[in-house]
Motif scaffolding. Structure first.
Motif, short mmCIF file in Angstrom:
data_model
loop_
_atom_site.label_atom_id
_atom_site.label_comp_id
_atom_site.label_asym_id
_atom_site.label_seq_id
_atom_site.Cartn_x
_atom_site.Cartn_y
_atom_site.Cartn_z
N THR A 9 7.00 16.54 10.14
CA THR A 9 6.94 17.29 8.90
C THR A 9 5.86 16.75 7.96
OG1 THR A 9 9.23 18.00 9.02
CG2 THR A 9 8.28 17.88 6.83
N GLY A 10 5.47 15.49 8.08
CA GLY A 10 4.45 15.00 7.17
C GLY A 10 4.00 13.58 7.46
N HIS A 11 3.06 13.12 6.66
CA HIS A 11 2.48 11.79 6.80
C HIS A 11 2.10 11.28 5.42
CE1 HIS A 11 -1.51 13.54 5.99
NE2 HIS A 11 -1.10 14.56 6.76
N GLY A 12 2.13 9.96 5.26
CA GLY A 12 1.68 9.38 4.01
C GLY A 12 0.19 9.54 3.82
N VAL A 13 -0.26 9.47 2.56
CA VAL A 13 -1.68 9.49 2.24
C VAL A 13 -1.96 8.39 1.23
CG1 VAL A 13 -2.00 11.94 2.72
CG2 VAL A 13 -1.40 11.20 0.41
N GLY A 14 -3.19 7.91 1.23
CA GLY A 14 -3.63 6.88 0.30
C GLY A 14 -5.10 6.63 0.53
N PRO A 36 9.98 5.20 -5.16
CA PRO A 36 9.04 5.77 -6.14
C PRO A 36 7.62 5.26 -5.88
CG PRO A 36 11.04 5.04 -7.24
CD PRO A 36 11.14 4.55 -5.82
N GLY A 37 6.66 6.15 -5.99
CA GLY A 37 5.27 5.79 -5.74
C GLY A 37 4.77 6.14 -4.36
N MET A 38 5.67 6.42 -3.42
CA MET A 38 5.22 6.88 -2.11
C MET A 38 4.66 8.29 -2.24
SD MET A 38 8.22 5.65 0.52
CE MET A 38 8.46 3.92 0.93
N VAL A 39 3.58 8.57 -1.50
CA VAL A 39 2.96 9.89 -1.50
C VAL A 39 2.78 10.33 -0.06
CG1 VAL A 39 0.96 11.26 -2.21
CG2 VAL A 39 1.76 9.38 -3.67
N PHE A 40 3.19 11.55 0.22
CA PHE A 40 3.08 12.06 1.59
C PHE A 40 2.99 13.57 1.59
CE2 PHE A 40 7.53 11.02 0.61
CZ PHE A 40 8.13 12.26 0.71
N SER A 41 2.57 14.10 2.74
CA SER A 41 2.51 15.56 2.91
C SER A 41 3.87 16.09 3.36
CB SER A 41 1.44 15.93 3.94
OG SER A 41 1.83 15.49 5.24
N VAL A 42 4.12 17.33 3.00
CA VAL A 42 5.25 18.08 3.55
C VAL A 42 4.65 19.36 4.12
CG1 VAL A 42 7.45 19.20 3.11
CG2 VAL A 42 6.87 17.08 1.90
N GLU A 43 4.60 19.48 5.45
CA GLU A 43 3.82 20.54 6.09
C GLU A 43 4.49 21.11 7.33
OE1 GLU A 43 0.25 19.05 8.17
OE2 GLU A 43 0.61 17.14 7.13
N PRO A 44 5.64 21.74 7.17
CA PRO A 44 6.25 22.38 8.33
C PRO A 44 5.39 23.53 8.84
CG PRO A 44 7.33 23.09 6.32
CD PRO A 44 6.40 21.98 5.94
N GLY A 45 5.55 23.86 10.10
CA GLY A 45 4.77 24.95 10.68
C GLY A 45 5.50 25.60 11.84
N PRO A 71 4.35 6.46 4.61
CA PRO A 71 5.46 6.72 5.53
C PRO A 71 5.24 8.01 6.33
CG PRO A 71 6.05 7.52 3.36
CD PRO A 71 4.69 6.89 3.22
N TYR A 72 5.68 8.01 7.57
CA TYR A 72 5.60 9.20 8.41
C TYR A 72 6.91 9.97 8.31
CZ TYR A 72 1.35 7.02 9.98
OH TYR A 72 0.09 6.45 9.99
N ARG A 117 0.81 -1.22 0.00
CA ARG A 117 0.00 0.00 0.00
C ARG A 117 0.84 1.27 0.00
NH1 ARG A 117 -4.21 0.02 4.68
NH2 ARG A 117 -4.35 2.13 3.85
N ILE A 118 2.06 1.20 0.50
CA ILE A 118 2.87 2.40 0.64
C ILE A 118 3.34 2.94 -0.71
CG2 ILE A 118 5.18 1.37 0.86
CD1 ILE A 118 5.58 3.23 3.30
N ARG A 119 3.39 2.07 -1.72
CA ARG A 119 3.77 2.48 -3.08
C ARG A 119 2.51 2.51 -3.94
NH1 ARG A 119 9.38 0.00 -5.26
NH2 ARG A 119 8.77 1.47 -6.88
N LYS A 120 2.10 3.70 -4.34
CA LYS A 120 0.85 3.84 -5.07
C LYS A 120 1.02 3.43 -6.53
CE LYS A 120 -0.68 5.48 -1.25
NZ LYS A 120 0.02 5.10 -0.01
N ASP A 121 0.00 2.72 -7.04
CA ASP A 121 0.03 2.37 -8.45
C ASP A 121 -0.53 3.53 -9.26
OD1 ASP A 121 -2.81 2.16 -8.35
OD2 ASP A 121 -2.69 0.04 -7.85
N GLU A 122 -0.59 3.38 -10.59
CA GLU A 122 -0.98 4.50 -11.45
C GLU A 122 -2.43 4.91 -11.22
OE1 GLU A 122 0.82 6.51 -13.26
OE2 GLU A 122 2.54 5.41 -12.47
#
Length: 382
Positions: A313-318, A337-346, A325-326, A143-148
């Protein structure tokens, strides 16, 4: 486009065999949706997917779901129904006796990480000699590597969030006098009107000093001229599947100001923006999730605001808004490749204001693809 579920089940079986496990059992959860395209909320009824390392998968379900489940695009899935006058455990026992465990003694069974204790206990009673573990052992790496199909849905969710973000920013002075709750409701309305299935999470509108609370719940405070306003929102969109389902979220944050910001605001905003840029520039296959957190955090620490950056700094989404990944300190997981996550510093200054800037990014073969493209500055009305 052929639905991906048969491919995912085959990959799960390969992972089971490689891990020396015999069977994984899922109940209504993102894992079940990922493998079958069927989404349902957990209940007291037995609805269990059995995926063996060898052989065909089976799904035990209440007969009331017959119409939905008969359309699942998985050719070799054996459906086993029970009615409210039946004992579902007898059906489960029949499925387990159908050589799903490959004759291994003792068998190794991996159960859904979120399976209710009552169902896990049922399995333990039916398989008293089995060794039990967690399904994430085999499913998380998949699940951590998203398909197309998943990447396409996440891009559309990002585009939806972008359009709504621009629409709110362009209102400028019209935002003055609105309460946080009213603006949150308007954002939700725009997301739904533009194709969102449902909010991905409770929309955050945090104005003035409320912005110093990263997960503030919007209330009756009215937005005033000069208030920094943190806007964090997104909606689920449906993946493009011929059959089955899968909802994927957007998640974007911008911090805007109507009028002239407080004295320190521009310096803090520039710091957060630079921290986000540094983190995204550091994304590429092979680097660790922790190193991305470090790239963002070092910019903020160098500016003197280290103690005011109070979250990862972020969390994975799916299929979930928060999943691996956190992007957190000490996480040695290497990006692929294929991992998707947020980048959200504050940066959050108590009793003054807070600033967060967030985009979703996808790891590519040689870097990162931003899934959000709206302005990251604070100006409104343009």
């Amino acid at each position: 486009m052929k639905p991906p579920f048969e491919t995912r089940i085959a990959a799960c079986q390969d992972r089971l065999a490689a891990a020396g496990a015999d069977l994984t059992v899922c109940f209504p959860s993102p894992n079940l949706t990922y493998l079958t395209g069927f989404a349902e909320s957990p209940s007291e009824r037995h609805l269990l997917l059995f995926v063996p390392a060898r052989g065909d998968p089976a799904l035990v379900a209440p007969a009331m779901y017959g119409a939905e489940l008969s359309d699942l695009p998985i050719e070799d899935l054996h459906l086993r129904y029970w009615t409210d006058s039946d004992d579902p455990l007898e059906v489960v026992e029949t499925v387990l006796e159908a050589d799903l465990l490959g004759g291994t003694d003792p068998a190794t069974v991996l159960v859904d990480d979120r399976m209710w204790a009552t169902f896990t206990q049922d399995l333990r009673e039916l398989l008293p000699d089995a060794e039990f573990g967690l399904a994430s052992t085999v499913l998380e790496p998949l699940r951590i590597r998203k398909d197309e199909v998943e990447l396409a849905a996440l891009r559309r969710a990002g585009e939806l969030a972008d359009r709504v973000s621009l629409a709110i920013r362009e209102r400028g002075d019209e935002l003055l006098g609105m309460t946080e709750a009213e603006l949150a409701a308007e954002i939700d309305r725009l997301l739904a009107a533009d194709g969102g299935e449902e909010p991905a999470f409770e929309t955050i509108v945090a104005s003035g000093p409320n912005g110093a609370r990263p997960h503030h719940h919007g209330g009756s405070r009215e937005i005033e001229s000069g208030d920094p306003v943190v806007l964090d929102f997104g909606a689920f969109v449906a993946a493009d599947l011929e059959a089955g389902t899968g909802l994927y979220p957007g998640d974007q944050t911008r911090t805007i100001v109507v009028g002239e910001p407080p004295a320190e605001y521009e310096r803090v905003h520039d710091t957060v923006r630079e921290a986000q840029r540094a983190a995204i520039d550091a994304v590429e296959p092979g680097v660790t999730a922790g190193s991305i957190d470090r790239a963002a955090r070092s910019v903020i620490e160098d500016a003197g605001y280290g103690d005011a950056f109070v979250h990862r700094t972020g969390h994975g989404v799916g299929l979930e808004v928060h999943e691996p990944p956190y992007i957190a300190a000490g996480n040695d997981r290497e990006l692929e490749p294929g991992m998707v996550f947020s980048v959200e510093p504050g940066i959050y200054l108590e009793d003054e204001f807070g600033i967060r800037i967030e985009d979703l990014v996808a790891v590519t073969e040689d870097g990162a693809e931003r899934l959000n493209e709206t302005p990251r500055g604070w100006e409104t009305g343009q």
